[in-house]
Motif scaffolding. Structure first.
Motif, short mmCIF file in Angstrom:
data_model
loop_
_atom_site.label_atom_id
_atom_site.label_comp_id
_atom_site.label_asym_id
_atom_site.label_seq_id
_atom_site.Cartn_x
_atom_site.Cartn_y
_atom_site.Cartn_z
N LEU A 111 0.82 -1.21 0.00
CA LEU A 111 0.00 0.00 0.00
C LEU A 111 0.85 1.26 0.00
O LEU A 111 0.31 2.36 -0.14
N GLY A 112 2.17 1.11 0.18
CA GLY A 112 3.07 2.26 0.17
C GLY A 112 3.50 2.75 1.53
O GLY A 112 4.14 3.80 1.65
N TYR A 113 3.18 2.00 2.59
CA TYR A 113 3.53 2.42 3.94
C TYR A 113 4.92 1.95 4.34
O TYR A 113 5.41 0.93 3.85
N MET A 114 5.53 2.72 5.25
CA MET A 114 6.76 2.29 5.87
C MET A 114 6.46 1.54 7.16
O MET A 114 5.40 1.73 7.76
N ILE A 115 7.37 0.69 7.56
CA ILE A 115 7.23 -0.12 8.76
C ILE A 115 8.17 0.43 9.82
O ILE A 115 9.40 0.47 9.62
N GLY A 116 7.60 0.87 10.94
CA GLY A 116 8.40 1.42 12.03
C GLY A 116 8.73 0.36 13.06
O GLY A 116 7.83 -0.29 13.60
N LEU A 117 10.02 0.18 13.34
CA LEU A 117 10.47 -0.81 14.31
C LEU A 117 11.23 -0.13 15.44
O LEU A 117 12.00 0.81 15.21
N GLY A 118 11.02 -0.64 16.65
CA GLY A 118 11.65 -0.03 17.82
C GLY A 118 12.27 -1.04 18.74
O GLY A 118 12.70 -2.13 18.33
N GLY A 119 12.29 -0.71 20.04
CA GLY A 119 12.97 -1.50 21.04
C GLY A 119 12.66 -2.98 21.06
O GLY A 119 13.56 -3.81 21.32
N PRO A 120 11.41 -3.41 20.80
CA PRO A 120 11.11 -4.84 20.86
C PRO A 120 11.96 -5.71 19.94
O PRO A 120 12.12 -6.90 20.22
N VAL A 121 12.51 -5.14 18.87
CA VAL A 121 13.34 -5.95 17.98
C VAL A 121 14.62 -6.43 18.68
O VAL A 121 15.24 -7.41 18.26
N THR A 122 14.97 -5.77 19.80
CA THR A 122 16.17 -6.17 20.55
C THR A 122 15.87 -7.22 21.61
O THR A 122 16.80 -7.79 22.19
N PHE A 123 14.59 -7.49 21.89
CA PHE A 123 14.24 -8.42 22.96
C PHE A 123 14.64 -9.84 22.56
O PHE A 123 14.47 -10.26 21.41
N LYS A 124 15.13 -10.60 23.51
CA LYS A 124 15.71 -11.92 23.25
C LYS A 124 14.75 -12.85 22.54
O LYS A 124 15.12 -13.54 21.58
N ASN A 125 13.50 -12.90 22.99
CA ASN A 125 12.55 -13.86 22.43
C ASN A 125 11.59 -13.24 21.41
O ASN A 125 10.54 -13.82 21.11
N ALA A 126 11.96 -12.07 20.87
CA ALA A 126 11.10 -11.37 19.93
C ALA A 126 11.29 -11.91 18.52
O ALA A 126 11.83 -11.26 17.63
N LYS A 127 10.81 -13.13 18.31
CA LYS A 127 11.01 -13.80 17.02
C LYS A 127 10.38 -13.04 15.87
O LYS A 127 11.01 -12.80 14.84
N THR A 128 9.11 -12.64 16.04
CA THR A 128 8.41 -12.00 14.93
C THR A 128 9.00 -10.64 14.56
O THR A 128 9.22 -10.37 13.37
N PRO A 129 9.26 -9.72 15.52
CA PRO A 129 9.89 -8.46 15.15
C PRO A 129 11.23 -8.64 14.44
O PRO A 129 11.56 -7.89 13.51
N LYS A 130 11.99 -9.63 14.85
CA LYS A 130 13.27 -9.88 14.20
C LYS A 130 13.06 -10.37 12.76
O LYS A 130 13.81 -9.99 11.84
N GLU A 131 12.05 -11.21 12.55
CA GLU A 131 11.75 -11.67 11.20
C GLU A 131 11.36 -10.50 10.31
O GLU A 131 11.79 -10.42 9.15
N VAL A 132 10.54 -9.60 10.85
CA VAL A 132 10.12 -8.43 10.07
C VAL A 132 11.33 -7.55 9.76
O VAL A 132 11.50 -7.09 8.62
#
Length: 262
Positions: free
Chosen positions: A172-193
């Motif tokens: 659709l043309g949107y950007m994806i904003g990522l923050g602190g959760p991507v650093t969490f040890k068990n944050a599998k989905t944010p890391k995949e994104v």
């Protein structure tokens, strides 16, 4: 596009009650950490007034203002008229954060959707991007953005859904904003994104004072911690610092300042 001057925090609440008293010190700590630009996101009119004063003193700030879905009961029709006047201010860069939050509020989903649409229409009238909040409502968020196209698009802030859903927003043309959760040890989905999302549609943020990255998780967040999120994304994508920094800078400029040389 201009050469990147540092990191950009694309979503921080510097004028919220937790930070406004220390805003200048918070700003200086961010600059010392290499964060060269910050989008101050305001969910209340008084926050926007403070943010615009900060921007008048330092052009490295941008300002967004909008009514958060969890606060809708607080706003009168007079407040809505004030918001509609405020977003015409040339120093307001974006409308946000706006969207849907089904986690906190279970009984007002139609009202949230109506407010979201109203602010999308407002953003289109002033030709400005939007910053989208979506919690436990990703399907409805996508559907509404498909049904009510935003001229300048924007950022899906604090993205917490799957990489497959991220791809749909990118379409659709949107950007994806990522923050602190991507650093969490068990944050599998944010890391995949973080590893998967099209680089031309990526932004990073703190959402401070919330969602502090590791190793400071549990403490109050500030823009100075943004490089920790960037470092994790560099590792996940196998990128050098300058390459990621330049891509994020170019993305931000293309979305918010397409006519300017930052």
């Amino acid at each position: 596009m201009g050469k990147a001057l540092g990191w950009i925090d694309s979503h921080c609440h510097l004028t919220c009650a937790d930070l406004i008293g220390e805003a200048q010190d918070v700003r200086q700590r961010a600059l010392d950490a290499g964060v060269a630009r910050m989008m101050i996101v305001c969910c209340r009119l008084e926050e926007a007034e403070a943010a615009l004063k900060m921007k008048a003193e330092d052009a490295r700030f941008d300002v967004a203002v909008g009514f958060h879905p969890s606060d809708l009961r607080d706003f009168t029709e007079e407040d809505w008229h004030k918001l509609e006047t405020l977003v015409y201010n040339e120093n307001v860069t974006a409308v946000g954060e706006i969207g849907l939050d089904y986690y906190w509020d279970k009984d007002n989903h139609p009202q949230q959707q109506a407010a979201f649409i109203r602010q999308i229409e407002l953003a289109n009238r002033v030709n400005k991007p939007i910053l989208v909040h979506s919690r436990d409502a990703i399907g409805d968020t996508l559907a509404l953005l498909r049904e009510h196209p935003v001229t300048r698009r924007g950022i899906i802030h604090c993205f917490s859904s799957s990489r497959e859903m991220a791809r749909e927003f990118v379409k659709l043309g949107y950007m994806i904003g990522l923050g602190g959760p991507v650093t969490f040890k068990n944050a599998k989905t944010p890391k995949e994104v973080a590893a998967d999302v099209d680089l031309a549609h990526l932004q990073i943020e703190t959402d401070c004072p919330y969602l502090t990255p590791v190793p400071y998780r549990g403490k109050r967040n500030e823009p100075m911690y943004l490089p920790l999120t960037a470092k994790t994304i560099m590792e996940l994508r196998g990128m050098e610092e300058e390459a990621l920094k330049q891509s994020l800078w170019d993305n931000y400029q293309a979305l918010f300042h397409p006519q300017d040389e930052l």
